[in-house]
Design a protein around this motif. Structure first.
Motif, PDB file in Angstrom:
ATOM      1  N   GLN A 154       2.165  -7.168   4.888  1.00 26.12           N
ATOM      2  CA  GLN A 154       2.550  -8.153   3.705  1.00 26.12           C
ATOM      3  C   GLN A 154       2.476  -7.850   2.671  1.00 26.12           C
ATOM      4  OE1 GLN A 154       5.182 -10.186   4.198  1.00 26.12           O
ATOM      5  NE2 GLN A 154       5.168  -9.475   6.140  1.00 26.12           N
ATOM      6  N   LYS A 155       0.904  -7.250   2.256  1.00 24.90           N
ATOM      7  CA  LYS A 155       0.650  -6.728   0.912  1.00 24.90           C
ATOM      8  C   LYS A 155       1.174  -5.648   0.328  1.00 24.90           C
ATOM      9  CE  LYS A 155      -4.062  -8.768   1.372  1.00 24.90           C
ATOM     10  NZ  LYS A 155      -5.602  -8.559   1.412  1.00 24.90           N
ATOM     11  N   GLN A 156       1.675  -4.818   1.585  1.00 27.04           N
ATOM     12  CA  GLN A 156       2.388  -3.400   1.093  1.00 27.04           C
ATOM     13  C   GLN A 156       3.719  -3.962   0.756  1.00 27.04           C
ATOM     14  OE1 GLN A 156       1.847  -1.128   4.683  1.00 27.04           O
ATOM     15  NE2 GLN A 156       0.640   0.341   3.199  1.00 27.04           N
ATOM     16  N   GLU A 210      -1.251  -8.928   7.936  1.00 30.80           N
ATOM     17  CA  GLU A 210      -1.684  -9.215   6.546  1.00 30.80           C
ATOM     18  C   GLU A 210      -1.417  -8.058   5.590  1.00 30.80           C
ATOM     19  OE1 GLU A 210      -5.450 -11.121   3.768  1.00 30.80           O
ATOM     20  OE2 GLU A 210      -5.406 -10.772   6.156  1.00 30.80           O
ATOM     21  N   PHE A 211      -2.062  -6.892   6.010  1.00 32.91           N
ATOM     22  CA  PHE A 211      -2.006  -5.667   5.221  1.00 32.91           C
ATOM     23  C   PHE A 211      -0.750  -5.347   4.956  1.00 32.91           C
ATOM     24  CE2 PHE A 211      -1.945  -1.012   4.977  1.00 32.91           C
ATOM     25  CZ  PHE A 211      -2.882  -0.833   3.994  1.00 32.91           C
ATOM     26  N   GLN A 234      -1.180  -1.954  -8.042  1.00 32.19           N
ATOM     27  CA  GLN A 234      -2.530  -2.362  -7.187  1.00 32.19           C
ATOM     28  C   GLN A 234      -1.902  -2.491  -5.776  1.00 32.19           C
ATOM     29  OE1 GLN A 234      -5.300  -3.000  -8.988  1.00 32.19           O
ATOM     30  NE2 GLN A 234      -4.019  -2.266 -10.777  1.00 32.19           N
ATOM     31  N   TYR A 235      -2.261  -1.135  -5.247  1.00 33.76           N
ATOM     32  CA  TYR A 235      -2.107  -0.997  -3.746  1.00 33.76           C
ATOM     33  C   TYR A 235      -3.307  -1.754  -3.002  1.00 33.76           C
ATOM     34  CZ  TYR A 235       1.317   2.488  -4.416  1.00 33.76           C
ATOM     35  OH  TYR A 235       2.381   3.375  -4.596  1.00 33.76           O
ATOM     36  N   PRO A 236      -3.028  -2.320  -1.874  1.00 34.72           N
ATOM     37  CA  PRO A 236      -3.978  -3.097  -1.153  1.00 34.72           C
ATOM     38  C   PRO A 236      -4.968  -2.043  -0.363  1.00 34.72           C
ATOM     39  CG  PRO A 236      -1.962  -2.896   0.190  1.00 34.72           C
ATOM     40  CD  PRO A 236      -1.673  -2.350  -1.185  1.00 34.72           C
ATOM     41  N   LYS A 283       4.593  -6.790  -0.646  1.00 36.54           N
ATOM     42  CA  LYS A 283       4.492  -7.411  -2.035  1.00 36.54           C
ATOM     43  C   LYS A 283       4.326  -6.225  -3.138  1.00 36.54           C
ATOM     44  CE  LYS A 283       2.687 -11.748  -0.643  1.00 36.54           C
ATOM     45  NZ  LYS A 283       1.564 -12.719  -0.613  1.00 36.54           N
ATOM     46  N   VAL A 284       3.905  -5.271  -3.031  1.00 34.85           N
ATOM     47  CA  VAL A 284       3.678  -4.137  -3.905  1.00 34.85           C
ATOM     48  C   VAL A 284       5.029  -3.532  -4.052  1.00 34.85           C
ATOM     49  CG1 VAL A 284       2.776  -1.791  -4.392  1.00 34.85           C
ATOM     50  CG2 VAL A 284       1.392  -3.704  -3.410  1.00 34.85           C
TER      51      VAL A 284
END
Length: 605
Positions: free
Chosen positions: A52-54, A49-50, A13-15, A56-57
């Motif tokens: 950090q989402k990467q 934020e973007f 689930q990529y951002p 986490k993936v």
């Protein structure tokens, strides 16, 4: 390489990256949308934020990778081996860098003779708790009394220059800031040195700029580069401004004192292309020396080459007679000699080779030179005459890379650094006093858990889309079976005339040894492997050639039976990152177009 981890068949689930359709540029009447420009601001909260989402993936994959911890342990063991850099001489002393194994930063050592006891001169590891302060530049004065060194933090391109008195390791109060794209070049009287820097930011913006310097994340262009001379013991505000060019704020300037100490050469660069202007100033002609320049205008540089049509690199000079390595009318480089009185008269000392690139020339033993050629991405080493270019001796080396030749023109001996895919590092010492050069191993790096006999290296030449043959090294275990079963890691760069030659990489060794990976290095166009023509064939309007070369290399690895598409991983750093992104996007676009064609065919029956 998905088979190495547990998530090979699980969707990720990529951002979602926001598209900003309002950002559109107009280039000569052509509108070009740039919907993701907001991602270019590293200080934006949305970008943070973007990212950090990467992260986490990525962590969801790595945390389920069963081999991760074992690989970490093996990598740690493999990395724990001593590394030495090639020694260099100043005054009557020897200096070299050394890392005992797992130290974050290498240490600078000094010894009185080759048989002397080495002593630590500078250890950057104690300058920060996390080991992220590095020694990015260093220069020892001609009499070996002083060390000027540049310190960078957290990988930043910016550095602060400090000075050490070598005898008692006393750190002088001198501190030079705002230094970037700079050399450090001492005058022979050891009173000071030339360096380059940018103007400090205007008041009110200084604190913000300083915070960016420590992180190295600034995206704004640096303008108005300047060459200065610093006298030891003085404040930076008293430094002599030697050169600036406000009419060309994007140009960069490097000052370098010639080996005889008489001249300072000014190298002027426009961009990253291998071309430069070169001016000179006779330091001996200054009425009151550099001290007399305080409060005066710029140094009286004389224009030797005043256009950006070729590269010129100083090799040696005898009074006003200079020898340069250049690609002027020689895309694979040549060696020329010219006089300052009549620079239009140029004597060709060593003409351009038909196939090989003349990569480096080092003057040694009075009137001799050590010449390094790049021949099909492998180095060839020769001893030649400085005056005539006549070949005197071939210096036998293995198939690999000569990464450094260290010598002074007045010395009768030199040091040569060599590496290859399966050679961690060898430093040769060569004495020319007898007239017959003999390479003797001075230091050899060994990795206790690495056995080179377990691996093999092959070089292949594959046709790109337009038929041009592209070299590629293939490194792996001795028992490679061409049945498509091997995971492959394909790497390339393809830019800025940078040549990727064989070198030892312990991370690659770990992947090959423990995971059975085959490592492949493609020497695509855009690099310098075959000279300036090879570079230009992969830049600007020819950039697509880089992508075609890389795609052809990937297709070859599949068709030859090394791997299969689902086991092929592609990698590139910096300019190579553009390469990887372009190839991924073009591959996706190709699949989409193929899907459209299939739907059209099915709809038409």
């Amino acid at each position: 390489m998905g088979s190495l981890c547990a998530l090979e068949h699980e969707p990720l689930q990529y951002p979602i990256a926001r598209r900003d359709e309002s950002v559109v540029d107009n280039y000569h009447g052509v509108t070009v949308p740039d919907p993701y420009r907001w991602l270019e601001d590293p200080d934006s909260e949305e970008v943070k934020e973007f990212v950090q989402k990467q992260v986490k993936v990525t962590e969801t994959v790595l945390n389920k990778c069963g081999t991760r911890e074992k690989l970490r342990d093996n990598l740690t063991k493999l990395f724990d081996y001593p590394r030495y850099d090639v020694p260099f001489r100043k005054g009557d002393k020897y200096f070299y860098f050394h890392n005992s194994g797992l130290q974050p930063q290498r240490l600078l050592y000094m010894q009185d003779s080759l048989d002397g006891v080495p002593d630590v001169l500078l250890d950057p590891n104690g300058l920060s708790k996390d080991g992220t302060v590095s020694l990015s530049r260093c220069a020892v004065s001609q009499d070996a009394k002083y060390l000027a060194y540049g310190l960078s933090s957290s990988g930043s391109d910016w550095m602060n220059i400090k000075v050490m008195r070598i005898k008692d390791r006393m750190i002088e109060p001198d501190t030079l800031s705002w230094v970037k794209v700079s050399g450090i070049s001492w005058t022979h009287d050891s009173k000071g040195f030339f360096y380059s820097r940018y103007p400090p930011p205007i008041e009110g913006k200084k604190s913000a700029a300083a915070s960016k310097i420590s992180a190295g994340t600034e995206t704004n262009a640096n303008l108005d580069h300047q060459l200065y001379y610093h006298f030891l013991g003085s404040d930076q505000s008293e430094d002599i401004l030697c050169w600036r060019d406000p009419d060309n704020p994007k140009h960069t300037f490097i000052g370098s004192v010639t080996e005889d100490g008489q001249y300072v050469l000014l190298y002027i660069y426009e961009n990253c292309d291998p071309v430069n202007k070169i001016y000179y100033c006779n330091l001996f002609d200054l009425p009151n020396g550099l001290q007399g320049q305080k409060g005066r205008d710029l140094l009286p540089f004389v224009k030797l080459v005043d256009n950006f049509d070729a590269s010129y690199q100083y090799i040696a000079n005898d009074n006003t007679e200079f020898t340069f390595l250049t690609n002027k009318d020689a895309q694979k480089y040549s060696l020329i000699r010219l006089g300052l009185e009549e620079p239009s008269i140029r004597i060709e000392v060593l003409q351009e080779a038909v196939n090989d690139v003349l990569e480096s020339v080092v003057a040694v033993n009075g009137n001799q030179i050590i010449v390094t050629y790049l021949s099909d991405v492998k180095h060839v080493l020769q001893l030649r005459d400085l005056r005539t270019g006549t070949l005197l001796h071939h210096l036998p080396i293995d198939i690999g890379t000569v990464y450094n030749v260290s010598a002074r023109r007045k010395d009768e001996s030199l040091f040569i650094g060599f590496t290859s895919f399966l050679t961690p590092g060898v430093i040769y010492h060569c004495n020319l006093e007898s007239g017959i050069p003999e390479l003797k191993i001075f230091r050899e790096t060994s990795v206790s858990t690495f056995d080179r006999t377990e691996f093999q290296v092959n070089q292949v030449f594959i046709p790109s889309k337009d038929g041009i043959m592209i070299p590629m090294f293939i490194v792996g275990g001795k028992k490679i079976v061409l049945d498509g079963s091997h995971p492959c890691l394909l790497y390339a760069y393809g830019g800025f005339s940078v040549s990727l030659t064989p070198s030892f990489n312990i991370s690659r060794i770990a992947l090959m040894k423990h995971l059975g990976i085959v490592y492949c290095l493609a020497n695509i166009r855009g690099g310098g492997e075959y000279g300036e023509a090879w570079h230009k064939a992969g830049q600007l309007e020819n950039k697509q050639s880089c992508f075609e070369d890389f795609i052809s290399a990937a297709k070859y690895l599949v068709s030859a039976g090394y791997t299969q598409p689902k086991k092929l991983c592609i990698e590139g750093g910096s300019n190579g990152g553009i390469l990887i992104g372009a190839c991924i996007n073009q591959a996706i676009l190709g699949l989409q177009n193929l899907a459209v064609l299939k739907r059209k065919k099915s709809s038409t029956g």
